[in-house]
Write a protein that holds these residues in place. Sequence first.
Motif, short mmCIF file in Angstrom:
data_model
loop_
_atom_site.label_atom_id
_atom_site.label_comp_id
_atom_site.label_asym_id
_atom_site.label_seq_id
_atom_site.Cartn_x
_atom_site.Cartn_y
_atom_site.Cartn_z
N ASP A 81 2.95 -2.73 7.74
CA ASP A 81 1.72 -1.96 7.95
C ASP A 81 0.94 -1.85 6.64
O ASP A 81 1.14 -0.90 5.86
CB ASP A 81 2.05 -0.55 8.47
CG ASP A 81 2.75 -0.60 9.82
OD1 ASP A 81 2.32 -1.41 10.66
OD2 ASP A 81 3.72 0.16 10.02
N PRO A 82 0.05 -2.79 6.37
CA PRO A 82 -0.75 -2.71 5.14
C PRO A 82 -1.76 -1.57 5.23
O PRO A 82 -2.13 -1.11 6.31
CB PRO A 82 -1.45 -4.07 5.08
CG PRO A 82 -1.52 -4.52 6.50
CD PRO A 82 -0.27 -4.00 7.16
N ASN A 83 -2.20 -1.08 4.06
CA ASN A 83 -3.18 0.00 4.03
C ASN A 83 -4.57 -0.44 4.48
O ASN A 83 -5.35 0.35 5.02
CB ASN A 83 -3.28 0.58 2.61
CG ASN A 83 -1.94 1.11 2.11
OD1 ASN A 83 -1.22 0.42 1.40
ND2 ASN A 83 -1.61 2.33 2.49
N GLU A 84 -4.89 -1.68 4.26
CA GLU A 84 -6.21 -2.19 4.60
C GLU A 84 -6.08 -3.64 5.04
O GLU A 84 -5.26 -4.39 4.51
CB GLU A 84 -7.16 -2.08 3.40
CG GLU A 84 -8.58 -2.52 3.68
CD GLU A 84 -9.47 -2.41 2.46
OE1 GLU A 84 -10.67 -2.71 2.57
OE2 GLU A 84 -8.95 -2.02 1.39
N GLN A 112 -0.91 -11.03 1.38
CA GLN A 112 -1.08 -9.63 0.99
C GLN A 112 -1.20 -9.51 -0.53
O GLN A 112 -0.51 -10.19 -1.29
CB GLN A 112 0.10 -8.78 1.48
CG GLN A 112 0.17 -8.68 3.00
CD GLN A 112 1.29 -7.76 3.47
OE1 GLN A 112 2.14 -7.34 2.69
NE2 GLN A 112 1.27 -7.45 4.77
N PHE A 114 -1.03 -6.72 -3.59
CA PHE A 114 -0.61 -5.37 -3.98
C PHE A 114 -1.40 -4.96 -5.22
O PHE A 114 -1.41 -5.67 -6.23
CB PHE A 114 0.89 -5.35 -4.28
CG PHE A 114 1.76 -5.52 -3.07
CD1 PHE A 114 2.51 -4.45 -2.59
CD2 PHE A 114 1.83 -6.74 -2.40
CE1 PHE A 114 3.32 -4.60 -1.47
CE2 PHE A 114 2.63 -6.90 -1.28
CZ PHE A 114 3.38 -5.82 -0.80
N PRO A 117 -4.74 1.84 -6.32
CA PRO A 117 -5.91 2.38 -5.62
C PRO A 117 -7.04 2.66 -6.59
O PRO A 117 -6.85 2.71 -7.81
CB PRO A 117 -5.38 3.67 -5.00
CG PRO A 117 -4.24 4.07 -5.89
CD PRO A 117 -3.62 2.78 -6.35
N GLN A 120 -9.39 8.20 -8.64
CA GLN A 120 -9.95 9.33 -7.92
C GLN A 120 -10.25 10.47 -8.90
O GLN A 120 -9.57 10.63 -9.92
CB GLN A 120 -8.96 9.83 -6.86
CG GLN A 120 -8.60 8.80 -5.82
CD GLN A 120 -9.79 8.45 -4.94
OE1 GLN A 120 -10.60 9.32 -4.62
NE2 GLN A 120 -9.88 7.20 -4.54
#
Length: 327
Positions: A81-84, A112, A114, A117, A120
């Motif tokens: 289940d990749p994030n995007e 994929q 890696f 992110p 933030q």
Amino acid sequence: MNAESAAELSREELIALVAALRAHIAELERRLGLNSSNSGKPPSSDGLKKPARVSSLRERSGKKPGGQKGHKGETLRQVIDPNEVVNHYPPACSTCGVGLDPKTSVGYSARQVFDLPQPQPLVVTEHRAHDCECAACGAKTRALFPDSVNAPVQYGARITAFVIYLLHYQLLPENRLATLMADLFGVKVATATIARMSRACAERLHGFVETVRDLVAGAPVKHMDETGFRIGGKTQWLHVASTALLTFYRVCAKRGSLLANVVGIVVHDHWKPYYTIEGVLPQGSPHFLKKRVIKDSWTRRFFAKRIGNRGSDGNKCMICGKQLNKD
């Protein structure tokens, strides 16, 4: 001795004199050839002429280089289940040139990537201690703030833990650490704040440090050593005492400020003050093995068979010491 006095010597005396001079020259040449790899001199005394690394006294194990059989690898693998998910479709048929769209997809191959992110902004949590008025007597009571919230504005536990990790484990200087926090997270932490975080962490760990000190000092066998370094432009001494499982560091202004209340056996480097401690070994194994290197090749082969193949190269403490600590 001048030429006239030498002429008065007998043949036997001249032979003895030549032998003595040759021995003196050999001793001077030996001293000139000493460095950190074949004597007790520190590596800092080698200057720019670094000696070739002395080969290990341990013999070959017979194993191939790299990971051994049964070793759990850390190979990067695809996740379920990749994030995007980013879909790519061919614009046109590679055979006839007819345009293609997502509805014509009959399958896909996946790769994929890696990555970290996007940075933030800081999460700001405001704590409000409300004043509540009692309906019965009219008195007002204010709520208490959490113990960890003790200033109008402060950094949280996550930033503090991250700073302490980079400062004391990754050994980043305070100035570079402040630059890193600003570049990566947009957090402008002053070096004084970093120092204050470090002191607060040290105060919280005081009980743990004392426990480690007592366990090392009371261990049946421990290794002790010291080295000089500079703090704030002044010479200080870093003392270390360690067992197979624990290591205790102390910074002292004097080299002779040895660990107190030490019992059992101490493996050390032959420095005389260590002999004031009861139950010490005559010499620590790292220095013992190092001085063996000065001997001829036969001696090196002998000690390699007798010491080197017992699973330890003497970097921490002697094998007998490890066994005593286990017992």
